[in-house]
Enzyme design. Sequence first.
Site: not given
Ligand code: UD1
Length: 420
Positions: A22-23, A92, A121-122, A125, A327
Amino acid sequence: MEAYKIRGGKKLKGEVVIQGSKNGCLPLIAASLLTDEPVYIKNVPKILDIITLLEAIKSIGSKVKFIDDDTIQIENSNINYNINSDEAKKIRGSITLVGALLARFGKVIAPLPGGCHIGTRPINLHLKGFNALGAEVQVEGQTIDGKGKKLKGDKVYFDYPSVGATENTMIAATLAEGETIIENAAQEPEIVELADFLNSMGAKIKGAGTRTIRIEGVKKLHGTSHILSPDRVEAGTFMIATAVCGGDVVVKPVIFDDNVPLISKLRELGVDLRIENGKSVRVISKKRCKAFEIRTMPFPGFPTDLQSQMVVLASVSDGVSLITETVFENRFMIIPELKKMGAKIKIEGNTLFVEGVEKLYGEEVNAPDLRAGASLVIAGLYAENITTVNKIYHIERGYYNFDKKIKALGGDIWREEIKE
Ligand code: UD1
């Protein structure tokens, strides 16, 4: 609304075939927007998150069709940059459409994405990545607004190796002028799959799977055909289910390296895991697991997407386990549901103290999110009597034929219409 009913107590036995990732799939659908030539993705599971993203791109003019049971053809010769679709708000993964449209049109209008409520989920980044490439992207209310300029390669440093932000920046940078270097990039297998996919479209990406990714911008990308990797989270879910329920299950196909954190942990706990033909994992679980410690981390650390499944395992293991979530800040929504079933769990900050019990009891519980929902099904398969898991639409966002696959392994599970 439909629910799963589960009569627990059966050991699992047989073979389970793992769906495409999926991801892994979601960013590839976004990346298809970079070219006007047809793109083919094979081994695509017909799960809700993927169908929803496909609906979202249809709303900007993409022509999408399943040409066989699990192959999609996407053709984007006549698309626009304004995503005005309710579908994109639901998941997302829709955030990666932003990078693709910025790359193709230099501008984009999109709704803020949705998904599981496992944290705030900001998208700071993601915005950092776009802005480093010279785009002016802002969030106004519930809308992401990117103003047009030709993107230019530059250095981007992420304070945290976000999977989504790394994917988005990679996608955006493929058509930027000059070189982009992403430092402290995510190293998840989905990043490597995306780089392989983009490179097969003519992109020039090096270093995916390491902390530094280099992208040399190209003028144009072309169509491609790609077979999706197996879903490491679904594979992990079935491995843990077997460890919890006991039994003998062959999980296939599995890319061993993608599941190393889980495989090595389960072996430590006394589960017999055998790699067969380099492609399948045979899980033999005969006795109660020992208590354990895990801490979720970005890859190659222990995946957060398998944390709640491990809480179920800890709940029935011998001794007190410690599980720390680093995370996402809201990934303990399963705990009240599991406690109803007899689990003994204390939460302190982002750590769980789980005292293993010998028995769980069937109850009516609600799936709070995708992975926690699947974990409640595992708990139900172990518990005495009948468990009802409501809100299974969360589970079906990410698992194709979950109940059927469990049934084929001997689990006593069926669907029932529940009055609200
Ligand atoms: C993706 C996966 C999800 C998985 C996660 C971590 C998809 C669709 N989803 O989610 O299943 O649990 O990776 O392996 O692929 N963060 C910030 N700012 C940002 C982006 C993220 O602070 O702009 C933080 C998030 O709040 C979180 C952490 O970074 O605490 C990890 O998020 P991220 O790695 O971005 O996960 P996703 O891509 O949302």
